[in-house]
Design an enzyme around this catalytic site. Sequence first.
Site, PDB file in Angstrom:
ATOM      1  N   LYS A 133       0.835  -1.209   0.000  1.00 33.92           N
ATOM      2  CA  LYS A 133       0.000   0.000   0.000  1.00 33.92           C
ATOM      3  C   LYS A 133       0.865   1.253   0.000  1.00 33.92           C
ATOM      4  O   LYS A 133       0.692   2.144  -0.842  1.00 33.92           O
ATOM      5  CB  LYS A 133      -0.930   0.021   1.226  1.00 33.92           C
ATOM      6  CG  LYS A 133      -1.918   1.173   1.172  1.00 33.92           C
ATOM      7  CD  LYS A 133      -2.560   1.475   2.510  1.00 33.92           C
ATOM      8  CE  LYS A 133      -1.718   2.430   3.301  1.00 33.92           C
ATOM      9  NZ  LYS A 133      -2.340   2.954   4.514  1.00 33.92           N
ATOM     10  N   ASP A 152      -6.387   0.656   0.681  1.00 35.93           N
ATOM     11  CA  ASP A 152      -6.484   0.995   2.096  1.00 35.93           C
ATOM     12  C   ASP A 152      -7.865   0.556   2.597  1.00 35.93           C
ATOM     13  O   ASP A 152      -8.608  -0.144   1.890  1.00 35.93           O
ATOM     14  CB  ASP A 152      -6.239   2.502   2.316  1.00 35.93           C
ATOM     15  CG  ASP A 152      -7.449   3.328   1.900  1.00 35.93           C
ATOM     16  OD1 ASP A 152      -8.306   2.812   1.154  1.00 35.93           O
ATOM     17  OD2 ASP A 152      -7.560   4.487   2.348  1.00 35.93           O
TER      18      ASP A 152
END
Length: 227
Positions: A133, A152
Amino acid sequence: MSTDRKRSPKVNPTTPARVKAILDALAKAYPNVVCALDHRNAWELTVATILSAQCTDARVNMVTPALFKAFPTPKAMASASLSELEALIRTTGFFRNKAKSIHGAAQIVTEKFGGKVPQTMDELLELPGVARKTANVVLGSWYGIAAGVVVDTHVMRLSKRLELTKQAAPEKVEQDLMKIIPQDRWIAFSHELIHHGRQICSARKPKCADCVLEKLCNSPDKTWSSH
Ligand code: SF4
């Protein structure tokens, strides 16, 4: 709320036409949306993204000015003590682990990458505190490299509600999204979805009556439905 949102099992929610309709609606609703973490360079974005784990972007933006004033470069941060870093980032939560991560990342960027944040996924993943991420945020938002899709908590929740994935693990959700979304939309898509998650499609009370995706959405979490 409509009670009749049963989807025919034959309908595939990830057809290119449906995905395109979702992408077009998001792009129209959120033109030029950008990363909400304040930063002036790739290093600051890397640190800010590490600090944003389990913390709001607004809170991170409150601590980073003092942090980067005290330690403006990876080299300066590598020379800081852990207690100095902990004191500056305390309010972001999990501050001991985060201090170790940004200190370790500063050391590696300084010693191995000549003070410059690397531009490949594999190299970024060598930095402590950096998983896919964070690497995708830095590659996409700073370098403009679409190596993957930022997943996320908002992207996870909305991708599921919009039936773009059935997976629960972020890496698997990302793989599903990469298969159905054109690569030139990977970077903007995650920004748009994060924005939509914050503004409209919240976890507890999505504002479905105000949602540009409402006609395309069959989520059981809907609070209102036109179909
Ligand atoms: S219709 Fe509701 S649940 Fe579906 S994407 Fe929009 S806000 Fe989220």
